[in-house]
Every structure is written in structure tokens, then in C-alpha cells.
Write a protein that holds these residues in place. Structure first.
Motif, PDB file in Angstrom:
ATOM      1  N   ASP A  22       0.834  -1.213   0.000  1.00 20.86           N
ATOM      2  CA  ASP A  22       0.000   0.000   0.000  1.00 20.86           C
ATOM      3  C   ASP A  22       0.865   1.259   0.000  1.00 20.86           C
ATOM      4  OD1 ASP A  22      -2.262  -1.619   0.110  1.00 20.86           O
ATOM      5  OD2 ASP A  22      -2.615  -1.273   2.251  1.00 20.86           O
ATOM      6  N   ILE A  23       1.847   1.296   0.885  1.00 21.42           N
ATOM      7  CA  ILE A  23       2.696   2.482   1.004  1.00 21.42           C
ATOM      8  C   ILE A  23       3.563   2.653  -0.242  1.00 21.42           C
ATOM      9  CG2 ILE A  23       4.586   3.570   2.312  1.00 21.42           C
ATOM     10  CD1 ILE A  23       1.848   3.614   3.788  1.00 21.42           C
ATOM     11  N   SER A  24       4.135   1.577  -0.752  1.00 21.50           N
ATOM     12  CA  SER A  24       5.013   1.695  -1.929  1.00 21.50           C
ATOM     13  C   SER A  24       4.253   2.201  -3.152  1.00 21.50           C
ATOM     14  CB  SER A  24       5.696   0.365  -2.236  1.00 21.50           C
ATOM     15  OG  SER A  24       4.782  -0.578  -2.728  1.00 21.50           O
ATOM     16  N   ALA A  96       2.832   1.346   9.207  1.00 20.01           N
ATOM     17  CA  ALA A  96       2.754   2.219   8.023  1.00 20.01           C
ATOM     18  C   ALA A  96       3.473   3.542   8.282  1.00 20.01           C
ATOM     19  CB  ALA A  96       1.294   2.467   7.638  1.00 20.01           C
ATOM     20  N   PHE A  97       3.298   4.086   9.484  1.00 21.08           N
ATOM     21  CA  PHE A  97       3.963   5.340   9.854  1.00 21.08           C
ATOM     22  C   PHE A  97       5.486   5.170   9.817  1.00 21.08           C
ATOM     23  CE2 PHE A  97       6.110   7.838  13.076  1.00 21.08           C
ATOM     24  CZ  PHE A  97       5.757   9.134  12.706  1.00 21.08           C
ATOM     25  N   ILE A 127       0.637  10.912   2.965  1.00 17.01           N
ATOM     26  CA  ILE A 127       0.770   9.527   2.497  1.00 17.01           C
ATOM     27  C   ILE A 127      -0.110   8.597   3.319  1.00 17.01           C
ATOM     28  CG2 ILE A 127       2.386   7.580   2.333  1.00 17.01           C
ATOM     29  CD1 ILE A 127       4.548   9.803   1.675  1.00 17.01           C
ATOM     30  N   LEU A 128      -0.082   8.743   4.640  1.00 19.41           N
ATOM     31  CA  LEU A 128      -0.873   7.874   5.519  1.00 19.41           C
ATOM     32  C   LEU A 128      -2.370   8.080   5.306  1.00 19.41           C
ATOM     33  CD1 LEU A 128       1.362   8.160   8.680  1.00 19.41           C
ATOM     34  CD2 LEU A 128       1.092   6.152   7.209  1.00 19.41           C
ATOM     35  N   ARG A 135      -4.729   7.877  12.015  1.00 18.33           N
ATOM     36  CA  ARG A 135      -4.835   7.611  13.466  1.00 18.33           C
ATOM     37  C   ARG A 135      -6.259   7.214  13.776  1.00 18.33           C
ATOM     38  NH1 ARG A 135      -0.648   9.680  16.770  1.00 18.33           N
ATOM     39  NH2 ARG A 135       0.767  10.960  15.576  1.00 18.33           N
ATOM     40  N   ASP A 136      -6.414   6.252  14.695  1.00 15.69           N
ATOM     41  CA  ASP A 136      -7.759   5.797  15.080  1.00 15.69           C
ATOM     42  C   ASP A 136      -8.512   6.890  15.817  1.00 15.69           C
ATOM     43  OD1 ASP A 136      -7.204   3.370  13.974  1.00 15.69           O
ATOM     44  OD2 ASP A 136      -6.684   2.410  15.857  1.00 15.69           O
TER      45      ASP A 136
END
Length: 136
Positions: A22-24, A96-97, A127-128, A135-136
Motif C-alpha cells: 500500500d505504502i510503496s 505504516a507510519f 501519504i498515511l 490515526r484511530d
């Protein structure tokens, strides 16, 4: 961006491969890098050796500009679990962070000054949010 993933930690209770993909996918680049998943003991040793800091950290990035290879990122999975609990968000979000943070360091971002920190942290959040690791 191509990420070579190495699990030197062992059993991990979340889908780190999906998060890595996902991040890439956000980075429009032909660069490649390696991500090595380790424990607190290993990252403590590395932090002491390479940064002269005698404690375990969460992520270390080592740039290596060799053609399209931009470097290595080491992430402590122990820290992922600890910090997710401390910050009261998911381990997926914490991983992910840290991954995003490490990649940005390899791409030349830093947070040594307030201005650099603002730029880098803003890019991280962008990006996140784009990848739904908020964040939840």
C-alpha cells in the motif's frame, strides 16, 4: 517503488506485506529499497553502533545511492507493538507510519529543524491519509 522485504523478526501478527505494498504504491518512482524487520535487541545494537545512542529505536534508515537503489530501512517490530499501544492506534497504522518515515529519510527528507520537521511530517500524514492508515 520496489520494496524488498526481509522478516528477520519471526511471527508477526499483522499483514506487514499488504501495508508495504500500500505504502510503496504512493511513490511514483522506479527506485528500490530494502526493509528489514528486526527486534529491539538488534535495533538497539545498531542504534548504538551507528548513531552512538544506547537504546532501542523504532526505525533506522541507511541511504545508499547506487543507481536506482536508495538504501535500507530497519524497523523494530517490538517497537511497532509497543508504540501502537502507547499511542492507542492500530499496529497497522504504526507500521505504516514507521515505513513511510523511513522511506522519506531515504528520499532526503529530515526533521532536524522545525521547518524540515513541518515539511516531512506533513508529507507523512498526506501519504498515511491517502493509504487509509490514519490515526484511530
Amino acid at each position: 517503488m520496489e520494496i524488498n522485504l526481509f522478516n528477520n523478526y519471526g511471527d508477526i501478527k499483522f499483514d506487514y506485506q499488504k501495508i508495504t505494498n500500500d505504502i510503496s504504491s504512493v511513490f511514483d518512482s522506479h527506485d528500490s529499497l530494502s526493509v528489514i524487520l528486526i527486534n529491539n535487541e538488534e535495533i538497539h545494537h545498531m542504534n548504538k553502533e551507528y548513531r552512538n545512542c544506547d537504546y532501542p529505536t523504532d526505525v533506522l534508515s541507511f541511504p545508499d545511492r547506487d543507481d536506482d537503489y536508495i538504501g535500507d530501512i530497519f524497523i523494530s517490530i517490538d517497537k511497532v507493538y509497543e508504540q501502537a499501544s502507547s499511542y492507542e492506534h492500530s499496529v497497522e497504522r504504526e507500521f505504516a507510519f514507521l515505513l513511510t518515515h523511513g522511506i522519506l529519510h531515504l528520499l532526503g527528507y529530515d526533521h532536524l529543524t522545525k521547518e524540515e520537521e513541518q515539511i516531512m511530517f506533513s508529507k507523512q500524514e498526506e501519504i498515511l491519509n491517502k493509504t487509509n492508515y490514519r490515526r484511530d
